[in-house]
Design a protein around this motif. Sequence first.
Motif, PDB file in Angstrom:
ATOM      1  N   ASP A   1       0.855  -1.189   0.000  1.00 14.08           N
ATOM      2  CA  ASP A   1       0.000   0.000   0.000  1.00 14.08           C
ATOM      3  C   ASP A   1       0.888   1.235   0.000  1.00 14.08           C
ATOM      4  OD1 ASP A   1      -2.472   1.529   2.209  1.00 14.08           O
ATOM      5  OD2 ASP A   1      -2.219   1.644   0.031  1.00 14.08           O
TER       6      ASP A   1
ATOM      7  N   HIS B   1       7.607   1.326   5.668  1.00 18.05           N
ATOM      8  CA  HIS B   1       7.585  -0.097   6.047  1.00 18.05           C
ATOM      9  C   HIS B   1       8.904  -0.729   5.625  1.00 18.05           C
ATOM     10  CE1 HIS B   1       3.473  -0.663   7.353  1.00 18.05           C
ATOM     11  NE2 HIS B   1       3.032   0.005   6.295  1.00 18.05           N
TER      12      HIS B   1
ATOM     13  N   TYR C   1       6.561  -7.478   4.151  1.00 14.87           N
ATOM     14  CA  TYR C   1       5.250  -6.828   4.225  1.00 14.87           C
ATOM     15  C   TYR C   1       4.174  -7.713   3.621  1.00 14.87           C
ATOM     16  CZ  TYR C   1       1.852  -2.997   3.294  1.00 14.87           C
ATOM     17  OH  TYR C   1       0.746  -2.180   3.243  1.00 14.87           O
TER      18      TYR C   1
ATOM     19  N   ASN D   1       5.543  -6.634   8.798  1.00  7.41           N
ATOM     20  CA  ASN D   1       4.281  -5.905   8.968  1.00  7.41           C
ATOM     21  C   ASN D   1       3.105  -6.727   8.458  1.00  7.41           C
ATOM     22  OD1 ASN D   1       2.699  -3.275   9.438  1.00  7.41           O
ATOM     23  ND2 ASN D   1       2.168  -3.839   7.338  1.00  7.41           N
ATOM     24  N   GLU D   2       2.162  -7.007   9.404  1.00  4.52           N
ATOM     25  CA  GLU D   2       0.890  -7.650   9.040  1.00  4.52           C
ATOM     26  C   GLU D   2       1.095  -8.901   8.200  1.00  4.52           C
ATOM     27  OE1 GLU D   2      -1.824  -4.874   7.345  1.00  4.52           O
ATOM     28  OE2 GLU D   2      -2.144  -3.871   9.236  1.00  4.52           O
TER      29      GLU D   2
ATOM     30  N   ASN E   1      -1.264  -3.750  14.654  1.00  4.14           N
ATOM     31  CA  ASN E   1      -2.085  -2.745  13.970  1.00  4.14           C
ATOM     32  C   ASN E   1      -3.541  -3.071  14.273  1.00  4.14           C
ATOM     33  OD1 ASN E   1       0.373  -2.050  12.897  1.00  4.14           O
ATOM     34  ND2 ASN E   1      -0.031  -2.862  10.847  1.00  4.14           N
TER      35      ASN E   1
ATOM     36  N   TYR F   1      -7.624  -1.447  13.378  1.00  2.44           N
ATOM     37  CA  TYR F   1      -8.397  -0.413  12.681  1.00  2.44           C
ATOM     38  C   TYR F   1      -9.869  -0.456  13.081  1.00  2.44           C
ATOM     39  CZ  TYR F   1      -4.486   1.156   9.866  1.00  2.44           C
ATOM     40  OH  TYR F   1      -3.296   1.709   9.460  1.00  2.44           O
TER      41      TYR F   1
ATOM     42  N   TYR G   1     -11.829  -0.025   9.369  1.00  2.00           N
ATOM     43  CA  TYR G   1     -12.101  -1.255   8.608  1.00  2.00           C
ATOM     44  C   TYR G   1     -13.043  -2.183   9.366  1.00  2.00           C
ATOM     45  CZ  TYR G   1      -8.117   0.014   5.648  1.00  2.00           C
ATOM     46  OH  TYR G   1      -7.266   0.664   4.796  1.00  2.00           O
TER      47      TYR G   1
ATOM     48  N   GLU H   1      -0.284   0.702  14.562  1.00  2.00           N
ATOM     49  CA  GLU H   1      -1.123   1.467  13.627  1.00  2.00           C
ATOM     50  C   GLU H   1      -2.568   1.536  14.109  1.00  2.00           C
ATOM     51  OE1 GLU H   1      -1.056   0.406   9.445  1.00  2.00           O
ATOM     52  OE2 GLU H   1       1.063  -0.129   9.591  1.00  2.00           O
TER      53      GLU H   1
ATOM     54  N   TRP I   1      -1.411   5.628  12.222  1.00  2.60           N
ATOM     55  CA  TRP I   1      -1.212   5.644  10.760  1.00  2.60           C
ATOM     56  C   TRP I   1      -2.013   6.791  10.180  1.00  2.60           C
ATOM     57  CZ3 TRP I   1       2.354   3.063   8.272  1.00  2.60           C
ATOM     58  CH2 TRP I   1       2.305   2.975   6.885  1.00  2.60           C
TER      59      TRP I   1
ATOM     60  N   PHE J   1      -0.221   9.892   1.715  1.00  4.07           N
ATOM     61  CA  PHE J   1       0.858   9.401   0.842  1.00  4.07           C
ATOM     62  C   PHE J   1       0.268   8.714  -0.384  1.00  4.07           C
ATOM     63  CE2 PHE J   1       0.421   4.857   1.853  1.00  4.07           C
ATOM     64  CZ  PHE J   1      -0.242   4.878   3.073  1.00  4.07           C
TER      65      PHE J   1
ATOM     66  N   ARG K   1      -5.494   3.290  -3.919  1.00  5.62           N
ATOM     67  CA  ARG K   1      -6.497   4.204  -3.353  1.00  5.62           C
ATOM     68  C   ARG K   1      -7.065   5.081  -4.475  1.00  5.62           C
ATOM     69  NH1 ARG K   1      -7.205   1.474   1.293  1.00  5.62           N
ATOM     70  NH2 ARG K   1      -5.195   0.847   2.159  1.00  5.62           N
TER      71      ARG K   1
ATOM     72  N   ASN L   1      -3.448   7.658  -0.212  1.00  2.00           N
ATOM     73  CA  ASN L   1      -3.995   7.120   1.020  1.00  2.00           C
ATOM     74  C   ASN L   1      -4.198   8.322   1.940  1.00  2.00           C
ATOM     75  OD1 ASN L   1      -4.025   6.173   3.797  1.00  2.00           O
ATOM     76  ND2 ASN L   1      -3.482   4.157   2.971  1.00  2.00           N
TER      77      ASN L   1
ATOM     78  N   LYS M   1      -5.057   8.674   5.160  1.00  2.00           N
ATOM     79  CA  LYS M   1      -5.043   8.534   6.622  1.00  2.00           C
ATOM     80  C   LYS M   1      -4.050   9.499   7.289  1.00  2.00           C
ATOM     81  CE  LYS M   1      -6.730   3.800   6.565  1.00  2.00           C
ATOM     82  NZ  LYS M   1      -6.531   3.552   5.099  1.00  2.00           N
TER      83      LYS M   1
HETATM   84  C1  GCU Z   1      -2.206  -1.490   7.010  1.00  2.00           C
HETATM   85  C2  GCU Z   1      -0.791  -1.375   6.500  1.00  2.00           C
HETATM   86  C3  GCU Z   1      -0.456  -0.025   5.937  1.00  2.00           C
HETATM   87  C4  GCU Z   1      -1.627   0.489   5.136  1.00  2.00           C
HETATM   88  C5  GCU Z   1      -2.750   0.736   6.121  1.00  2.00           C
HETATM   89  C6  GCU Z   1      -4.014   1.238   5.420  1.00  2.00           C
HETATM   90  O1  GCU Z   1      -2.205  -1.618   8.364  1.00  2.00           O
HETATM   91  O2  GCU Z   1       0.173  -1.700   7.497  1.00  2.00           O
HETATM   92  O3  GCU Z   1       0.698  -0.155   5.095  1.00  2.00           O
HETATM   93  O4  GCU Z   1      -1.296   1.696   4.451  1.00  2.00           O
HETATM   94  O5  GCU Z   1      -3.123  -0.462   6.787  1.00  2.00           O
HETATM   95  O6  GCU Z   1      -4.855   0.398   5.104  1.00  2.00           O
HETATM   96  O7  GCU Z   1      -4.085   2.448   5.178  1.00  2.00           O
END
Ligand code: GCU
Length: 611
Positions: A194, A364, A389, A427-428, A487, A489, A493, A517, A562, A567, A572, A582, A584
Amino acid sequence: MKIYLILFLALLTGFSSLIAQEDLLVNVYNRNTTSLNGEWKYIIDPYENGYYNYRYKPFDQQEFPWASAFFLNSKPKDSSDLLEYDFDKMDNIDVPGDWNSQKPELLYYEGTVWYKKSFDYSISKESNRVFVYFEASNYKTEVYFNGKKLGTHIGGFTPFNFEITDLVKGQDNFLIVKVDNKRLKEGVPTLNTDWWNYGGLTRDVKVIETPENFIQDYFVQLDPDNNKLIKGNISLKGDNVKQKKVQLSIPALKIEEQFLTDQNGTVDFEIVSNKIDYWSMENPVLYEVKIQTEEEELNDQIGFRSIKTKGAQILLNDQPVYLKGISIHEENPIRGGRAHSLEDAEQLLDWAQDLGCNYVRLAHYPHNEHMVRLADKKGILVWEENPVYWTIEWENEETYRNAETQLSELIERDKNRAAVIIWSMANETPNVEARNVFLNKLASFSRAKDNTRLISAALEQKDYNGNPLVRTINDPFAEVVDVLSFNQYIGWYDGLPEKCGTITWEIEQDKPVLISEFGAGAKEGFHGDKNTRWTEEFQEDLYIQTLSMINKIEQVQGFSPWILVDFRSPRRVLPEIQDGWNRKGLISESGNKKKAFFILQNFYNNLNKKR
Ligand code: GCU
């Protein structure tokens, strides 16, 4: 000769893509260098026509490469000669810098671009050695100098160098570099990420000159178990490095020690000092450290501190710390493209400090060295991450070696930086057996290379015993890491922000927890009620709800939401809102702060100081 031997051994051991890596030169920041930054010529080569012949055989594996091989920088012999390329008539591109943000026609380009730089070079002493050093190049880089192949590097975010002592001339040297940023299933990272796949010579390129026998590497740090003991090692490289005198001095500590190298040109040392002024966020003291041999003197600026965990606490110099963080991608969205300069680092870290941060998660992948050197000076703690990743090829041995090599290059570059307290393995990533084996090996490798820092990884949270209102970390790698990070959300999410108020957490490990995150997207300037997705009010409410939830998890010793700035990401694509970004970020790509920025800033500024 050496390079062919390495390649032959690589083929023998079945790592056909094991790339001939030369020992990394440490502390290039303070070495005698000649910059090759500036305008380079470039050729866009999507069919790799300058690399393969029509039978798809690489020119550089032919005994007599055809003139059409781009790395030869061929010129027509006479007016009848057939040649279908000419670097010197091509346009210029700036180095450092990704090609996507420099050339509109390359914004989405994934493939090969050839770079060429011609330069004269006068060596300052006949017996000296000369290297070409790349701070980073994304993703697969083949380097040629005066028509000869120096080697290949895989990985988009770590430095590498090749020796050119026997090839460099006084005039008309030409350095030709093939950079291919195609994403690969077996790559690290793999096909899907991402973030924008910025390709090219994304950081500085320089020529380094060293004495015949030079200081190749050193590690000078506080013993993790004794903060009155400075220990480490120094490695010399050259044909005459055995039983050589090496002096280590730290004038401000009245330290001046002489050593003799062993049969391999290395020396391990321990020095007791009762006067150390420990590096900390409030007092980021860096000592001038000088390493001298008969032929060379190298200076560095090093902070001494200890970082460890005790139960659910993170201890910096035996004092509990609370990490008020933010996640950052390596991008300067205002200028566009990959961040690479000291000015970019100052911009990003100034924003982080304005937010009230004492800690940054450099996501990352390894960021440029300016970021960690500046964090050293500013007293900002740093999480650095290997780009393992999402879902890479866990069963592929070459993928593992690639991941290990990139982690090794990161640790070699930054092991003397006090600010770096955490090496993140991944990561994840999915909790499957092959991944557990892969990450356990990587963690063991990391600890063997550097036992003075903490290991972590951004894991994923799960329902606790099938109850969706209770969350936990159910991951065997949680038993391996020093710091438990994940992480989450909830509210973006997973439901809406109000859902945070219905969730409790059950963390079973007696370890510090960092929430690596959380966040929500908002288009800067788009306002509405807090339940309208993509408004600044929605993002603001997510932060309010999440901070309240986090504050109830007692093992939490910090977090890195996050993310600092919007970015670019090809994933996206929502028109009028994302448009390839993105969203966020707490700051927009034009540098404007969103409402959520002030929620987090207020939280950090009002955290009781003990935390
Ligand atoms: C994930 C991921 C990020 C990504 C973010 C998102 O957790 O680690 O790299 O950009 O979620 O969905 O915005």
